[in-house]
Design a protein around this motif. Sequence first.
Motif, PDB file in Angstrom:
ATOM      1  N   SER A 294       5.968  13.429  -2.730  1.00  6.81           N
ATOM      2  CA  SER A 294       4.664  13.712  -3.314  1.00  6.81           C
ATOM      3  C   SER A 294       3.769  12.478  -3.195  1.00  6.81           C
ATOM      4  O   SER A 294       4.067  11.428  -3.764  1.00  6.81           O
ATOM      5  N   ASP A 295       2.695  12.627  -2.427  1.00  9.64           N
ATOM      6  CA  ASP A 295       1.746  11.526  -2.249  1.00  9.64           C
ATOM      7  C   ASP A 295       0.625  11.704  -3.265  1.00  9.64           C
ATOM      8  O   ASP A 295      -0.228  12.574  -3.130  1.00  9.64           O
ATOM      9  N   GLU A 296       0.663  10.878  -4.303  1.00 13.02           N
ATOM     10  CA  GLU A 296      -0.331  11.017  -5.378  1.00 13.02           C
ATOM     11  C   GLU A 296      -1.365   9.893  -5.353  1.00 13.02           C
ATOM     12  O   GLU A 296      -1.846   9.463  -6.413  1.00 13.02           O
TER      13      GLU A 296
ATOM     14  N   GLY B 271       0.835  -1.212   0.000  1.00 14.02           N
ATOM     15  CA  GLY B 271       0.000   0.000   0.000  1.00 14.02           C
ATOM     16  C   GLY B 271       0.864   1.254   0.000  1.00 14.02           C
ATOM     17  O   GLY B 271       2.071   1.203   0.293  1.00 14.02           O
ATOM     18  N   GLY B 272       0.198   2.365  -0.310  1.00  5.53           N
ATOM     19  CA  GLY B 272       0.904   3.645  -0.343  1.00  5.53           C
ATOM     20  C   GLY B 272       1.409   4.045   1.038  1.00  5.53           C
ATOM     21  O   GLY B 272       2.482   4.636   1.177  1.00  5.53           O
ATOM     22  N   LYS B 273       0.638   3.707   2.060  1.00  4.47           N
ATOM     23  CA  LYS B 273       1.041   4.084   3.420  1.00  4.47           C
ATOM     24  C   LYS B 273       2.385   3.438   3.782  1.00  4.47           C
ATOM     25  O   LYS B 273       3.257   4.081   4.356  1.00  4.47           O
TER      26      LYS B 273
ATOM     27  N   GLY C 165       2.648   6.380  -4.980  1.00  2.00           N
ATOM     28  CA  GLY C 165       1.333   6.130  -5.568  1.00  2.00           C
ATOM     29  C   GLY C 165       0.737   4.871  -4.969  1.00  2.00           C
ATOM     30  O   GLY C 165       1.403   4.124  -4.240  1.00  2.00           O
ATOM     31  N   SER C 166      -0.519   4.653  -5.279  1.00  6.42           N
ATOM     32  CA  SER C 166      -1.224   3.510  -4.699  1.00  6.42           C
ATOM     33  C   SER C 166      -2.260   3.000  -5.686  1.00  6.42           C
ATOM     34  O   SER C 166      -2.846   3.778  -6.440  1.00  6.42           O
ATOM     35  N   LEU C 167      -2.501   1.706  -5.659  1.00  7.05           N
ATOM     36  CA  LEU C 167      -3.580   1.174  -6.493  1.00  7.05           C
ATOM     37  C   LEU C 167      -4.905   1.165  -5.732  1.00  7.05           C
ATOM     38  O   LEU C 167      -5.959   0.892  -6.300  1.00  7.05           O
TER      39      LEU C 167
HETATM   40  N1  PLP Z   1      -2.162   8.812   1.342  1.00  5.70           N
HETATM   41  C1  PLP Z   1      -3.353   9.350   1.594  1.00  5.70           C
HETATM   42  C2  PLP Z   1      -3.506  10.820   1.515  1.00  5.70           C
HETATM   43  C3  PLP Z   1      -4.452   8.543   1.924  1.00  5.70           C
HETATM   44  O1  PLP Z   1      -5.632   9.095   2.164  1.00  5.70           O
HETATM   45  C4  PLP Z   1      -4.256   7.146   2.003  1.00  5.70           C
HETATM   46  C5  PLP Z   1      -5.363   6.266   2.400  1.00  5.70           C
HETATM   47  O2  PLP Z   1      -6.397   6.658   2.846  1.00  5.70           O
HETATM   48  C6  PLP Z   1      -2.980   6.642   1.722  1.00  5.70           C
HETATM   49  C7  PLP Z   1      -1.958   7.497   1.405  1.00  5.70           C
HETATM   50  C8  PLP Z   1      -2.660   5.193   1.812  1.00  5.70           C
HETATM   51  O3  PLP Z   1      -3.439   4.354   1.086  1.00  5.70           O
HETATM   52  P1  PLP Z   1      -3.010   2.842   0.857  1.00  5.70           P
HETATM   53  O4  PLP Z   1      -2.051   2.467   1.939  1.00  5.70           O
HETATM   54  O5  PLP Z   1      -4.265   2.071   0.904  1.00  5.70           O
HETATM   55  O6  PLP Z   1      -2.351   2.814  -0.474  1.00  5.70           O
END
Ligand code: PLP
Length: 392
Positions: free
Chosen positions: A201-203, A98-100, A232-234
Motif C-alpha cells: 500500500s503506497d500511502e 524517499g517513498g520511491k 509512506g513518505s514525508l
Molecule cells: N508514490 C507515488 C504515487 C508518488 O507519486 C511518488 C512521488 O511522486 C512517490 C511514491 C515517491 O515519492 P518520494 O520518493 O518523494 O517519497
Amino acid sequence: MQLTERINRIEPSATLAVAAEAERYKASGVDVVDFGPGEPDFPTPDHIKRAGITAIEQNCTKYTAVGGIAPLRKAVVEWHAAQFGSRYTPAECVVSVGGKHAIFNAVNVLVQDGDEALIPSPYWVSFPDIVKYAGGRPMFVETRERDGFCVTAAQVEKAIGPRTRLLIVNSPNNPTGAVVSPEEFTRIYEVCARRGIWLLSDECYSHFVYAPSRPFSVASIPGSQPNIVTVGSLSKTFSMTGWRVGYALAPEPVVAAMCKLQSQSTSNPTSIAQYAALGALQGPMDSVATMLAEYARRRELILNGVRAINGVTCPAPQGAFYVFPNFSGALRGIPDTLTLARQLLERAHLAVVPGEAFGAPGHLRFSYATSIERIEEGLRRLQRFFTAAAEA
Ligand code: PLP
C-alpha cells in the motif's frame, strides 16, 4: 555500448522527462505555466527546517544505522499509530531515501524472476519499471473512469493468477486522485490475504483527501499487518520532497531484508534529513491542514476549467493534487495525447503530462500544486488553444 539486460528493461521516468522539457523552455525565457510537477509548491515548514539546521550545528553529520536512527523509527511507528491506528514496532520500520526507494527495496525483496505484480491502471509511472527491474512482470488491472478510477476487490480477484505475488495499491492515487473507500480497501485486503499475495500500500498522499473522504491506512485493519507492506513518505505530507525521507512498515523479516539491500546500496538516508523528519513527525501538523484547504480551492477551479473544454470529461479527484481529464473527445484531428501535450507546451506554453505515461492514453495529468493565479492563467491558455483548434 554494452549495458546490462536488466537496465534495458526500464525507461527514464516520463514525468521527469516532461519536467526537463519544460525547464528547457523556461531556461530560454519562455513563461511556462507548469502543471507538471508532482510536488507541493509550499516551503518546508520552519520548525522542520530548524530541526535540520540544529542537526548540522550539533554535528549529526555522520553515518547512522542503515534503516534510520532509532528515535526516527520510533517516531514513524508512533505517528502512524496516532494517525491511522496501526500497531507497528520500530523493528518493523525502515527509513529510506524517499517513498520511491522504500517501494523499490520492498519490491526487490518480495518479487523474483517470473513473478507477477498486479498494478491498477492508470498507475504511477515508477511501479511497472520497479517491478520489471526486480525481474517480475507488471500485470495491469484496468480501472474505469465511471468508477472514479477506483480499483475493486472483484477486479483484483479476477486478475490473480498462479504467478501473482503482489498487488500494489496507491490511494490516494497519482495520477487520478482516486481514493479507495475503507470498505473496498478491506475487501481488497481480504482477497489478498485469502489468496496468499502481498498487498503493498503506497500511502504517499495519505493526508491529502477531500471531505467526506478521510485519511485511511490498510494497516489499521485488525490482523492485516502480517500480509501487507505499508509505504509512506514525508515528501508530500510535510512538503519535504528534496529532503528524501520515506519509510516502509512491514513484518520484521521483510524489513530486515530491505535493510540488507539498503546496506549494500545507499546505506542510511542523509543524517540531517532524518533529524528534520523527526522534527516533522513530532511537531505540529497545522501546515498539512493549510495545504489541504488550499488544494481544495484549487481543485474546484481546475476541475471547472477543464470540464469547460468541449468534449472533455473529468471525475472529481477525491485526493492528492492531480486532475486526470479525458481529452479523447476533444482531440480534433490531433493523433493522441502525447502529441497534444507536446503542442500545448510548444504553442500554449503549458506543461502537462500525457496519459500515456500512466498507461492511460486519451488523458492528461494536471498537477494543481501551483498557485490560483497560475492555474487561472493556465486555464485561459488551455481555452484559447482549444478555441483556436476548433476554428482551424
Ligand atoms: N508514490 C507515488 C504515487 C508518488 O507519486 C511518488 C512521488 O511522486 C512517490 C511514491 C515517491 O515519492 P518520494 O520518493 O518523494 O517519497
